[in-house]
Design a protein around this motif. Structure first.
Motif, PDB file in Angstrom:
ATOM      1  N   ASN A  85      -6.081  -4.424  -5.088  1.00 17.02           N
ATOM      2  CA  ASN A  85      -6.846  -3.197  -5.343  1.00 17.02           C
ATOM      3  C   ASN A  85      -6.673  -2.738  -6.795  1.00 17.02           C
ATOM      4  O   ASN A  85      -6.520  -1.552  -7.067  1.00 17.02           O
ATOM      5  CB  ASN A  85      -6.354  -2.122  -4.357  1.00 17.02           C
ATOM      6  CG  ASN A  85      -7.423  -1.093  -4.078  1.00 17.02           C
ATOM      7  OD1 ASN A  85      -8.472  -1.091  -4.729  1.00 17.02           O
ATOM      8  ND2 ASN A  85      -7.164  -0.198  -3.156  1.00 17.02           N
ATOM      9  N   LEU A  90      -2.765   1.087  -3.248  1.00 17.90           N
ATOM     10  CA  LEU A  90      -3.409   2.350  -3.638  1.00 17.90           C
ATOM     11  C   LEU A  90      -2.430   3.524  -3.612  1.00 17.90           C
ATOM     12  O   LEU A  90      -2.419   4.363  -4.509  1.00 17.90           O
ATOM     13  CB  LEU A  90      -4.601   2.630  -2.707  1.00 17.90           C
ATOM     14  CG  LEU A  90      -5.328   3.954  -2.921  1.00 17.90           C
ATOM     15  CD1 LEU A  90      -6.097   3.919  -4.251  1.00 17.90           C
ATOM     16  CD2 LEU A  90      -6.291   4.244  -1.770  1.00 17.90           C
ATOM     17  N   ILE A  91      -1.596   3.556  -2.571  1.00 17.57           N
ATOM     18  CA  ILE A  91      -0.667   4.697  -2.441  1.00 17.57           C
ATOM     19  C   ILE A  91       0.691   4.400  -3.090  1.00 17.57           C
ATOM     20  O   ILE A  91       1.650   5.125  -2.879  1.00 17.57           O
ATOM     21  CB  ILE A  91      -0.483   5.129  -0.960  1.00 17.57           C
ATOM     22  CG1 ILE A  91       0.120   3.982  -0.125  1.00 17.57           C
ATOM     23  CG2 ILE A  91      -1.804   5.601  -0.362  1.00 17.57           C
ATOM     24  CD1 ILE A  91       0.591   4.426   1.258  1.00 17.57           C
ATOM     25  N   HIS A  96       2.822   2.172  -2.463  1.00 20.97           N
ATOM     26  CA  HIS A  96       3.824   1.947  -1.419  1.00 20.97           C
ATOM     27  C   HIS A  96       4.877   0.942  -1.887  1.00 20.97           C
ATOM     28  O   HIS A  96       4.575   0.040  -2.667  1.00 20.97           O
ATOM     29  CB  HIS A  96       3.114   1.401  -0.173  1.00 20.97           C
ATOM     30  CG  HIS A  96       4.025   1.096   0.965  1.00 20.97           C
ATOM     31  ND1 HIS A  96       4.596   2.075   1.744  1.00 20.97           N
ATOM     32  CD2 HIS A  96       4.485  -0.093   1.445  1.00 20.97           C
ATOM     33  CE1 HIS A  96       5.356   1.510   2.658  1.00 20.97           C
ATOM     34  NE2 HIS A  96       5.313   0.202   2.501  1.00 20.97           N
ATOM     35  N   LEU A 143      -7.216  -5.260   3.620  1.00 22.72           N
ATOM     36  CA  LEU A 143      -7.222  -3.818   3.944  1.00 22.72           C
ATOM     37  C   LEU A 143      -5.821  -3.227   3.831  1.00 22.72           C
ATOM     38  O   LEU A 143      -5.604  -2.202   3.183  1.00 22.72           O
ATOM     39  CB  LEU A 143      -7.718  -3.598   5.380  1.00 22.72           C
ATOM     40  CG  LEU A 143      -9.211  -3.609   5.622  1.00 22.72           C
ATOM     41  CD1 LEU A 143      -9.494  -3.316   7.084  1.00 22.72           C
ATOM     42  CD2 LEU A 143      -9.899  -2.570   4.733  1.00 22.72           C
ATOM     43  N   THR A 144      -4.857  -3.906   4.462  1.00 18.36           N
ATOM     44  CA  THR A 144      -3.479  -3.388   4.500  1.00 18.36           C
ATOM     45  C   THR A 144      -2.873  -3.363   3.100  1.00 18.36           C
ATOM     46  O   THR A 144      -2.351  -2.334   2.644  1.00 18.36           O
ATOM     47  CB  THR A 144      -2.600  -4.296   5.404  1.00 18.36           C
ATOM     48  OG1 THR A 144      -3.280  -4.509   6.619  1.00 18.36           O
ATOM     49  CG2 THR A 144      -1.251  -3.673   5.670  1.00 18.36           C
ATOM     50  N   PHE A 200      -4.527  -0.908   0.667  1.00 20.39           N
ATOM     51  CA  PHE A 200      -4.140   0.485   0.897  1.00 20.39           C
ATOM     52  C   PHE A 200      -2.718   0.740   0.393  1.00 20.39           C
ATOM     53  O   PHE A 200      -2.446   1.742  -0.272  1.00 20.39           O
ATOM     54  CB  PHE A 200      -4.254   0.836   2.390  1.00 20.39           C
ATOM     55  CG  PHE A 200      -3.865   2.257   2.682  1.00 20.39           C
ATOM     56  CD1 PHE A 200      -4.641   3.315   2.215  1.00 20.39           C
ATOM     57  CD2 PHE A 200      -2.709   2.556   3.392  1.00 20.39           C
ATOM     58  CE1 PHE A 200      -4.279   4.642   2.455  1.00 20.39           C
ATOM     59  CE2 PHE A 200      -2.334   3.871   3.637  1.00 20.39           C
ATOM     60  CZ  PHE A 200      -3.119   4.911   3.162  1.00 20.39           C
ATOM     61  N   LYS A 201      -1.812  -0.186   0.691  1.00 20.72           N
ATOM     62  CA  LYS A 201      -0.420  -0.026   0.235  1.00 20.72           C
ATOM     63  C   LYS A 201      -0.361   0.086  -1.284  1.00 20.72           C
ATOM     64  O   LYS A 201       0.378   0.889  -1.841  1.00 20.72           O
ATOM     65  CB  LYS A 201       0.421  -1.225   0.686  1.00 20.72           C
ATOM     66  CG  LYS A 201       0.789  -1.195   2.141  1.00 20.72           C
ATOM     67  CD  LYS A 201       1.628  -2.419   2.471  1.00 20.72           C
ATOM     68  CE  LYS A 201       2.251  -2.303   3.847  1.00 20.72           C
ATOM     69  NZ  LYS A 201       3.168  -3.404   4.110  1.00 20.72           N
TER      70      LYS A 201
END
Ligand SMILES: Cc1cc2nc3c(=O)[nH]c(=O)nc-3n(C[C@H](O)[C@H](O)[C@H](O)COP(=O)(O)O)c2cc1C
Length: 148
Positions: A81, A53-54, A56, A46-47, A50-51
């Protein structure tokens, strides 16, 4: 010619690829994040997902090796991802380099968004997709040997 393999690994697949490059005479730089992903895999997915995806960029430890002095740089990243991992995003943002190749390891052997990103930013870099090197050791070595 000075050659370096710069990589990140959360669960050991990248470490195996690094071992391969070490045996081929590359120096090895492992990217270490200041804040590790959670140990619990579900939370890590999850973490990290998401990182990625954006786009980060993690806070990472300073490189040990003088990266800009190498003639050939190969980057190793897990696919998160569908994208490059956030520690590798950080490394690339911090270094003005043109890697010879990106070695991408993933569960599926596919890296749709990472491939697009690399082609756009580093059009001359080779992209090599590997499926879970820890599970397919002979296969990944075969692929890398053929890529030279
Ligand atoms: C945060 C996270 C996201 C992932 N996302 C993908 C994905 O989108 N596609 C895929 O094929 N594998 C995905 N995976 C699987 C890893 O890319 C694969 O297990 C890889 O070999 C891990 O390399 P490592 O052991 O060096 O960290 C994901 C794993 C994690 C931890």
């Amino acid at each position: 010619m000075k050659k370096v393999f710069v990589y990140y690994s959360y669960s050991g697949n990248g470490d195996l690829v690094a071992k391969y490059y070490k045996e081929k005479g590359y120096e090895i730089e492992e990217i270490v994040t200041k804040e590790p992903l959670p140990d619990i895999k579900f939370l890590a997915i999850l973490t990290g997902g998401f990182k990625a995806l954006i786009n980060h960029k993690d806070k990472i430890e300073k490189s040990v090796l003088p990266i800009s002095e190498y003639d050939e740089i190969v980057i190793g990243s897990p696919i998160w991802n569908g994208r490059l991992s956030s520690p590798i995003n950080a490394f690339l943002a911090n270094h003005d380099i043109v890697p010879k190749a990106f070695v991408l390891y993933s569960g599926s052997g596919k890296s749709p968004s990472a491939t697009k990103t690399i082609i756009k930013k580093y059009p001359s870099s080779m992209i090599i997709n590997l499926t879970e090197p820890k599970k397919h050791e002979e296969e990944f070595k075969d692929i890398l040997n053929r890529m030279g």
